[in-house]
Design a protein around this motif. Structure first.
Motif, PDB file in Angstrom:
ATOM      1  N   CYS A  34       0.837  -1.203   0.000  1.00 28.18           N
ATOM      2  CA  CYS A  34       0.000   0.000   0.000  1.00 28.18           C
ATOM      3  C   CYS A  34       0.872   1.253   0.000  1.00 28.18           C
ATOM      4  O   CYS A  34       1.812   1.357   0.785  1.00 28.18           O
ATOM      5  CB  CYS A  34      -0.902  -0.019   1.228  1.00 28.18           C
ATOM      6  SG  CYS A  34      -1.934   1.460   1.367  1.00 28.18           S
ATOM      7  N   PRO A  35       0.552   2.243  -0.840  1.00 28.03           N
ATOM      8  CA  PRO A  35       1.347   3.459  -0.873  1.00 28.03           C
ATOM      9  C   PRO A  35       1.250   4.293   0.411  1.00 28.03           C
ATOM     10  O   PRO A  35       2.059   5.180   0.628  1.00 28.03           O
ATOM     11  CB  PRO A  35       0.799   4.231  -2.072  1.00 28.03           C
ATOM     12  CG  PRO A  35      -0.486   3.598  -2.430  1.00 28.03           C
ATOM     13  CD  PRO A  35      -0.493   2.218  -1.865  1.00 28.03           C
ATOM     14  N   PHE A  36       0.287   4.000   1.269  1.00 20.20           N
ATOM     15  CA  PHE A  36       0.138   4.740   2.522  1.00 20.20           C
ATOM     16  C   PHE A  36       0.684   3.990   3.729  1.00 20.20           C
ATOM     17  O   PHE A  36       0.624   4.477   4.852  1.00 20.20           O
ATOM     18  CB  PHE A  36      -1.340   5.080   2.771  1.00 20.20           C
ATOM     19  CG  PHE A  36      -1.885   6.048   1.766  1.00 20.20           C
ATOM     20  CD1 PHE A  36      -1.646   7.412   1.889  1.00 20.20           C
ATOM     21  CD2 PHE A  36      -2.616   5.597   0.682  1.00 20.20           C
ATOM     22  CE1 PHE A  36      -2.130   8.307   0.950  1.00 20.20           C
ATOM     23  CE2 PHE A  36      -3.107   6.484  -0.256  1.00 20.20           C
ATOM     24  CZ  PHE A  36      -2.859   7.840  -0.130  1.00 20.20           C
ATOM     25  N   ALA A  37       1.234   2.796   3.519  1.00 19.77           N
ATOM     26  CA  ALA A  37       1.689   1.957   4.631  1.00 19.77           C
ATOM     27  C   ALA A  37       2.746   2.633   5.502  1.00 19.77           C
ATOM     28  O   ALA A  37       2.782   2.414   6.705  1.00 19.77           O
ATOM     29  CB  ALA A  37       2.209   0.617   4.115  1.00 19.77           C
ATOM     30  N   THR A  38       3.582   3.473   4.918  1.00 23.34           N
ATOM     31  CA  THR A  38       4.632   4.135   5.704  1.00 23.34           C
ATOM     32  C   THR A  38       4.086   5.259   6.575  1.00 23.34           C
ATOM     33  O   THR A  38       4.765   5.724   7.480  1.00 23.34           O
ATOM     34  CB  THR A  38       5.731   4.713   4.789  1.00 23.34           C
ATOM     35  OG1 THR A  38       5.134   5.618   3.864  1.00 23.34           O
ATOM     36  CG2 THR A  38       6.462   3.605   4.052  1.00 23.34           C
ATOM     37  N   ARG A  39       2.845   5.703   6.311  1.00 22.55           N
ATOM     38  CA  ARG A  39       2.250   6.803   7.063  1.00 22.55           C
ATOM     39  C   ARG A  39       1.004   6.416   7.851  1.00 22.55           C
ATOM     40  O   ARG A  39       0.484   7.211   8.617  1.00 22.55           O
ATOM     41  CB  ARG A  39       1.884   7.938   6.112  1.00 22.55           C
ATOM     42  CG  ARG A  39       3.100   8.535   5.445  1.00 22.55           C
ATOM     43  CD  ARG A  39       2.706   9.529   4.400  1.00 22.55           C
ATOM     44  NE  ARG A  39       2.288   8.788   3.199  1.00 22.55           N
ATOM     45  CZ  ARG A  39       1.644   9.318   2.196  1.00 22.55           C
ATOM     46  NH1 ARG A  39       1.299  10.570   2.215  1.00 22.55           N
ATOM     47  NH2 ARG A  39       1.312   8.594   1.152  1.00 22.55           N
ATOM     48  N   CYS A  40       0.500   5.211   7.657  1.00 26.22           N
ATOM     49  CA  CYS A  40      -0.745   4.790   8.298  1.00 26.22           C
ATOM     50  C   CYS A  40      -0.466   4.172   9.671  1.00 26.22           C
ATOM     51  O   CYS A  40       0.342   3.252   9.794  1.00 26.22           O
ATOM     52  CB  CYS A  40      -1.461   3.775   7.412  1.00 26.22           C
ATOM     53  SG  CYS A  40      -2.994   3.145   8.125  1.00 26.22           S
ATOM     54  N   ILE A  41      -1.157   4.658  10.698  1.00 23.96           N
ATOM     55  CA  ILE A  41      -0.939   4.129  12.053  1.00 23.96           C
ATOM     56  C   ILE A  41      -1.524   2.732  12.219  1.00 23.96           C
ATOM     57  O   ILE A  41      -1.229   2.054  13.185  1.00 23.96           O
ATOM     58  CB  ILE A  41      -1.505   5.078  13.133  1.00 23.96           C
ATOM     59  CG1 ILE A  41      -3.007   5.239  12.976  1.00 23.96           C
ATOM     60  CG2 ILE A  41      -0.787   6.405  13.100  1.00 23.96           C
ATOM     61  CD1 ILE A  41      -3.661   6.005  14.118  1.00 23.96           C
ATOM     62  N   TYR A  42      -2.334   2.289  11.267  1.00 23.71           N
ATOM     63  CA  TYR A  42      -2.958   0.970  11.346  1.00 23.71           C
ATOM     64  C   TYR A  42      -2.274  -0.056  10.436  1.00 23.71           C
ATOM     65  O   TYR A  42      -2.719  -1.187  10.347  1.00 23.71           O
ATOM     66  CB  TYR A  42      -4.437   1.053  10.985  1.00 23.71           C
ATOM     67  CG  TYR A  42      -5.192   2.008  11.854  1.00 23.71           C
ATOM     68  CD1 TYR A  42      -5.418   1.729  13.196  1.00 23.71           C
ATOM     69  CD2 TYR A  42      -5.654   3.223  11.349  1.00 23.71           C
ATOM     70  CE1 TYR A  42      -6.090   2.616  14.012  1.00 23.71           C
ATOM     71  CE2 TYR A  42      -6.333   4.115  12.158  1.00 23.71           C
ATOM     72  CZ  TYR A  42      -6.542   3.807  13.484  1.00 23.71           C
ATOM     73  OH  TYR A  42      -7.207   4.688  14.285  1.00 23.71           O
TER      74      TYR A  42
END
Length: 93
Positions: A34-42
């Protein structure tokens, strides 16, 4: 974070801004998953390994997230093992 950035038309009211933490992935060499994995708290291991598919969740709404998509059960298990309380927990089970 985007919603919290919308200005309120009344200057007397203040909104708590949500600031995203983590690194923005480079578009030149994007990471797997996921492109948001580095910024997602979940984000869990699955998020870092596998890109979520765009799924229709009804009423013309679409989601591209393992938490809300077809891998709900797997994500709920990973999050529990990691001690993470998922958003809207009742929607994951």
């Amino acid at each position: 974070a985007l919603i919290s950035a919308i200005p309120i038309p009344n200057p007397a009211l203040k909104r708590n801004k949500i600031l995203l933490e983590g690194d923005v992935p480079t578009p030149i060499n994007p990471p797997a998953g996921c492109p948001f994995a580095t910024r997602c708290i979940y984000a869990t291991k699955l998020c870092h390994e596998e890109k979520p598919q765009l799924e229709d969740v009804g009423d013309g709404h679409f989601v591209s997230c393992h938490i809300y998509g077809g891998k709900k059960q797997e994500m709920a298990k990973q999050m529990e093992q990691a001690g993470i309380t998922p958003p809207g927990r009742e929607s994951l089970i």
